[in-house]
Design an enzyme around this catalytic site. Structure first.
Site, PDB file in Angstrom:
ATOM      1  N   LYS A 182      -2.323  10.150  -8.770  1.00  0.00           N
ATOM      2  CA  LYS A 182      -2.889   9.003  -8.048  1.00  0.00           C
ATOM      3  C   LYS A 182      -4.265   8.720  -8.643  1.00  0.00           C
ATOM      4  CE  LYS A 182      -3.550   7.122  -3.421  1.00  0.00           C
ATOM      5  NZ  LYS A 182      -4.873   6.537  -3.679  1.00  0.00           N
ATOM      6  N   ARG A 229      -5.887  -6.453  -6.042  1.00  0.00           N
ATOM      7  CA  ARG A 229      -4.942  -6.333  -4.937  1.00  0.00           C
ATOM      8  C   ARG A 229      -5.272  -7.322  -3.818  1.00  0.00           C
ATOM      9  NH1 ARG A 229      -1.907  -2.124  -2.855  1.00  0.00           N
ATOM     10  NH2 ARG A 229      -3.006  -0.543  -4.054  1.00  0.00           N
ATOM     11  N   GLU A 236      -3.698   0.581 -12.386  1.00  0.00           N
ATOM     12  CA  GLU A 236      -5.042   0.942 -11.929  1.00  0.00           C
ATOM     13  C   GLU A 236      -6.007   0.837 -13.106  1.00  0.00           C
ATOM     14  OE1 GLU A 236      -6.265   2.202  -8.877  1.00  0.00           O
ATOM     15  OE2 GLU A 236      -4.342   1.736  -7.943  1.00  0.00           O
ATOM     16  N   SER A 240       0.842  -1.186   0.000  1.00  0.00           N
ATOM     17  CA  SER A 240       0.000   0.000   0.000  1.00  0.00           C
ATOM     18  C   SER A 240       0.883   1.244   0.000  1.00  0.00           C
ATOM     19  CB  SER A 240      -0.900  -0.001   1.236  1.00  0.00           C
ATOM     20  OG  SER A 240      -1.696  -1.155   1.266  1.00  0.00           O
ATOM     21  N   LEU A 241       0.264   2.394   0.063  1.00  0.00           N
ATOM     22  CA  LEU A 241       1.006   3.646   0.169  1.00  0.00           C
ATOM     23  C   LEU A 241       0.588   4.381   1.437  1.00  0.00           C
ATOM     24  CD1 LEU A 241       0.845   5.101  -3.461  1.00  0.00           C
ATOM     25  CD2 LEU A 241       2.906   4.377  -2.264  1.00  0.00           C
ATOM     26  N   LYS A 282      -2.618  13.414  -0.590  1.00  0.00           N
ATOM     27  CA  LYS A 282      -4.057  13.386  -0.868  1.00  0.00           C
ATOM     28  C   LYS A 282      -4.611  14.812  -0.893  1.00  0.00           C
ATOM     29  CE  LYS A 282      -6.205  10.023  -1.020  1.00  0.00           C
ATOM     30  NZ  LYS A 282      -6.660   9.018  -0.057  1.00  0.00           N
ATOM     31  N   CYS A 284     -46.090   9.698   7.231  1.00  0.00           N
ATOM     32  CA  CYS A 284     -45.206   9.063   6.250  1.00  0.00           C
ATOM     33  C   CYS A 284     -45.570   9.533   4.845  1.00  0.00           C
ATOM     34  CB  CYS A 284     -45.327   7.541   6.348  1.00  0.00           C
ATOM     35  SG  CYS A 284     -44.374   6.649   5.090  1.00  0.00           S
TER      36      CYS A 284
END
Length: 673
Positions: A113, A134, A171, A82-83, A311, A405
């Protein structure tokens, strides 16, 4: 001579299967029928001459159209790491400091990414022999046939220096333009839309019929190397250059940067232009470019020390709040949601966002008619942050929660004292609750019944084929033929009809805990359902258990126990169990003897997101290996498994001195180490 014949048979078999795949799945043959027949005749002649070399799955023994994906699991040759993530320049600077402490003046390679589905492509002697998801990093699901439908991916490498073996990481993604077009077509057809491109890519890649995958415009970009033989690389950028010569789809958007300043400029550029890219991105990956320096820096148990993902923060936009409406869920909960002027945020257009309950609306101070700020938390879920007060005109009005309702006009009320949620008490016949419960039974969280989606649930109820969930397992071809959803325009049965009946038969064999989840008992999710199934062993025992007995089951407590007892006290609920039982649905817990009980006697609490497991699958894995998943930390807890962004359970574990482990250590325990 036999060895020569064996090699020729292998070569012909591979060539014939490739042409069958192009013909039956891709609908794009590259040779004529006569040329194909000649290849098949040559294979048959060789097999007749050397019958000892005839394989049971030879293409000479059957038709070529039977392609299907089974999602068998296989190990990656080299683990897929993973990263680690950083979210601001300060955290990135700390990573730079750690790297540059070990390596003087490194070059950095920056790349986008891609927000897609990680894939591992294995090429042996230039041929694509396996494609795996993965998975947990060590083991992935085999999606080879589906991946082969991606037009931009070669089935065979080209070029002069083809390696004997290479694992290529990448990816799979759904291009944004194609995703928007697909959703427009679905909307025009009145069908349910896809949530986002990533979900669309994942769903398309996991189709059991690769012909369905072939209709989706998936694409792929490669960005890493796993195990390899017969090839070497001096740097990450050199690796990309060589992969490109092999005809693999590399990105042309990466950049080698000489300094931190250049890295930050790259990050800022794509933060501004993130929606100018053909696929969705959620950040930038920064890698030390030199391979020798990568090896020197090494790895943690889950991620390379020489790479980091920066990110981007969730995007915020403003739009007009046109109205606040309410929806009714499967347990009767009435949830207000914002109905807004369409606005593009994080790459997709949204019109609705949840507002949770009346108290949340009041806390945020939102009025109908306001200009509001919304964002997509995690770039996925639309969230209303609050109003733009300066934009108010005085014409805005407060939201008033309805008292009846919207679907069955029953009087709404809070079921328990102090509950912030109000509910529709008409659980048996409220159309909204019925739709949601039927839809939920078919979901992956419950019995995973293919075809039984939202539209099918609506059709079954509207066409009066079923009155409630008790009728699901009594569906027949004759009954389904009464609905236009399951028939063609000429009145013949449609393909969804047989698929649904087959899926219903499969669903009968699901484990007991999934049957319990499918009942939509309030507060009972997968963890509680597994606790009930493992502790009491049968639906009959669960139905007769007292609140005291149920409360003692680890992970339940008095609230859930009371909810279970109340559910089984209702006559029409018991009728559901009776009808499902008659139809052969699993009502007794059956523990697998084939699964090693490596976690026997151990209690686990999980907090935070895991790389290789969903919330449901981690609980299922723990249970299958003899352990107990629990929702709360106590002195009886053996391990607290911590993922990304852990909650208060981590602090509780540290306070009580409970052993805290990461996902890598959990996998070791799972393997009996």
């Amino acid at each position: 001579m036999t060895n020569q014949a064996r090699h020729k048979i292998i070569e012909l078999t591979q060539e014939i299967r490739d042409h069958q795949f192009k013909y039956y799945v891709l609908d794009a043959p590259t040779i004529t029928d006569a040329q194909f027949d000649a290849l098949l005749r040559e294979l048959k002649a060789l097999e007749a001459k050397h019958p000892e070399l005839l394989e049971p799955d030879s293409p000479s023994l059957g038709v070529g159209g039977g392609f299907s994906t089974t999602f068998d699991q296989h190990d990656h040759i080299e683990k897929m790491m993973s990263l680690d993530n950083v979210f601001d320049e300060e955290e990135l600077a700390a990573w730079f400091d750690r790297v540059e402490k070990e390596t003087a003046h490194p070059e950095y390679l920056c790349e986008l990414k891609v927000d897609g589905l990680a894939i591992n492509l294995l090429y042996e002697n230039g041929q694509l022999t396996r494609a795996l998801t993965r998975g947990n990093g060590t083991t992935g699901e085999d999606v080879t046939l589906n991946v082969k439908t991606i037009k931009g991916l070669p089935h065979a490498l080209t070029g002069r220096n083809i390696p004997a073996l290479i694992e290529v990481r990448g990816e799979v993604f759904f291009p944004v333009a194609a995703f928007n077009q697909l959703n427009e077509e679905l909307e025009e057809a009145g069908k349910q839309l896809f949530a986002n491109p990533r979900n669309s890519a994942a769903g398309s890649l996991r189709q059991k019929d690769p012909r369905v995958t072939a209709t989706r415009p998936l694409d792929v970009v490669v960005h890493g190397i796993g195990a390899n033989e017969g090839i070497s690389f001096e740097s990450q950028s050199d690796a990309y250059a060589q992969l490109k010569t092999l005809a693999l789809p590399t990105s042309n958007r990466f950049k080698v940067c000489k300094s931190r300043k250049e890295v930050l400029a790259y990050i800022e550029n794509y933060n501004i232009h993130r929606h100018d890219v053909e696929h969705e991105i959620d950040g930038v990956v920064i890698k030390v470019n030199n391979i020798a320096e990568q090896k020197k820096l090494g790895f943690t148990s889950r991620a390379p020390k020489w790479a980091i993902a920066f990110k981007y923060p969730p995007e915020e936009v403003t739009t007009k709040l046109l109205d606040i409406k309410v929806s009714v869920g499967r347990t009767g909960r009435v949830t207000p949601f914002a109905f807004m002027e369409p606005v593009k945020v994080a790459g997709s257009t949204v019109t609705n966002a949840t507002l949770h309950n009346q108290e949340e609306i009041e806390r945020k101070g939102v009025l109908i008619g306001d200009t509001i700020i919304i964002r997509k938390a995690g770039d996925v879920i639309p969230e209303v942050l609050g109003p733009v007060l300066d934009k108010r005109t005085g014409k805005e009005r407060a939201f008033v929660m309805p008292t009846t309702c919207p679907e069955c006009t029953s009087e709404l009320r809070a079921i328990t004292e102090g509950d912030v949620d109000i509910r529709c008490p008409n659980t048996q016949s409220c159309p909204a609750q019925l739709r949601e419960r039927i839809y939920y039974i078919g979901s992956r969280a419950a019995l995973d019944i293919d075809v039984l989606g939202y539209e099918a649930a609506v059709a079954l109820l509207n066409d009066r084929i079923i009155k409630d969930e008790s009728d699901i397992f009594s569906l027949t071809e004759e009954k389904l033929m009464k609905s236009s959803f399951f028939t063609k325009k000429d009145g013949e049965k449609g393909k969804n009809l047989e698929k649904l009946l087959e899926a219903i038969e499969d669903a009968k064999t699901r484990p007991l805990w999934r049957t319990i989840v499918a009942l939509s008992i309030r507060h009972v999710g997968p963890t509680a359902a597994q606790g009930l199934a493992n502790s009491l062993g049968s639906m009959d025992a669960i139905s007769k258990a007292t609140i005291e007995t149920l409360s003692e089951i680890d992970g339940l407590g008095e609230v859930i126990a009371q909810s279970v007892v109340e559910w089984f006290a209702v006559d029409w609920h018991r009728n559901i169990i009776e009808q499902w039982s008659k139809a052969g649905v699993t009502m007794i817990n059956q523990k697998s003897e084939d699964v090693a009980q490596t976690l026997a006697g151990l209690t686990f609490v999980v907090t935070g997101g895991l790389e290789g497991f969903t919330r449901d699958s981690i609980a299922e894995t723990i249970t299958a290996h003899g352990g107990k998943p629990s929702s709360s930390v106590s002195k009886k807890t053996d391990y607290v498994l911590v993922g990304t962004d852990p909650g208060s359970k981590l602090a509780k574990a540290q306070e009580l001195g409970v052993t805290v482990i990461d996902e890598a250590r959990f996998l070791e325990l799972l393997a009996g180490k």
